[in-house]
Design an enzyme around this catalytic site. Sequence first.
Site, PDB file in Angstrom:
ATOM      1  CB  CYS A  96     -93.397 -24.839 -30.487  1.00 33.89           C
ATOM      2  SG  CYS A  96     -92.067 -23.681 -30.931  1.00 33.89           S
ATOM      3  CB  SER A 293     -85.978 -20.728 -26.881  1.00 32.99           C
ATOM      4  OG  SER A 293     -87.209 -20.908 -27.548  1.00 32.99           O
TER       5      SER A 293
END
Length: 449
Positions: A96, A293
């Site tokens: 990302c 995450s």
Amino acid sequence: MAVGDYHLPYTSTPFEGPEKLLEIWFAPSPARVPDAHAPQNGRIGLRNVPKQVWEDMLDIVKCKVLSVIEGEETDAYLLSESSLFVFPHRIILKTCGTTLNLLGLPRILEIAHKFASLPSVYRCFYSRKSFMFPERQLGPHREWKDEVSFLDAIFPNGAAYTVGKVNGDHWLLYLTTPGQSGANGETAPSSPSSFSLSSLQSENGEENETNQTLQNVETDTPFTQDYTIEILMSNLSHKARESFFLAPLVQDAPSESPSIIGRTLSSTIGISDLFPPHLTTLDAYAFDPCGYSSNALLKWGDGIEDGHGGEGYYTIHVTPEEGWSYASFECNVPLSTSPSSSAKNIPDLHTLIRRVVDIFQPGRLSLTLFISNADNNNAEEDEGETAVEAAQRTFKSALTAQRPVSCSSGDSVTGDGGGQNDRLLYKRTDKINYQFGGYNLAFASFECR
């Protein structure tokens, strides 16, 4: 979300949550890698590549390894910006922010050739959701056409597609299909050379539906089932976002590691219960001051009707800041569209979607199911419901049926806010089915009513 990228919640520099997803197959299955019958310490193919070699490749991409879990069939690397999954015959790199995902591709090809004797590519996939802040991207990621040009320079016959509304949430895909290697023996896969697209037809003011068929002259169905479900969510509710901001440290209090905080958070908000805990090995990380995450390896097979099983994964990444909040869920474990018979089993698709959406309470979301043709074609031969049709039905039933959900006001949900009695209801804004050579795609977008 990157370590140290944020200093002040809600006032930080915008961060690009939507990931770039690169998946490269060097063989159709683990059984087809050169050392399949001569494992080293139980590992074959790309899993024999040293960790440091992958870390050097990730330096090119501009991200770091935070932790690794090693399964029976897969190595799952949790990164400072998303995840890396290494299988014997393929690799998945999901990053990302402003990472340079595609710049890692040439090095990955070199690594596969040098360390695993895999000189050619069987299949390549690259996909991403439309960026929130495209002007912040670097290198080939500034525009989709630049990404396509970069990939075309490596895969001469690749094919690129835009799925969904160009002036709204959409999904971008580049793929190749199996073919012969080039003269240099490195990578030159073939791809669909002829195709026909049906025109977009509007059902009504709320929903557009497209069925588009790509005819491949060299269709080659994968030897093993391939199944990937993605739930890409934006404008998360205030209540959902709050969980992903770390509380200020109390002076002189002992600090916990990001991994411990991440695992505790996973349990508190229900991520640990998305799949049966006894089948799951979870690796999680809570970023300071905000963000999350996780990777999980899953043993599956119980409750799968066809009797197949193995080791799959899911991965979750969260950017919780107001104004650009985003969460993604991805999983490659085949999920039934029929109700699961037991809480001890892998959940069915309907149940999983509801669990994920209840955690993140997005204002908008897109779902994609990418599945190998075998399952879809079997249904067509039997004149039954195809896998993508069943998925579309499940998407809609999971998200449009009334049910109580805590839905607080915030940057995600329209309305005046609320509390425990609010009902989070969605309307479908896009429904699109694609058929590729070897694969089928179900894509749908929803927004909060």
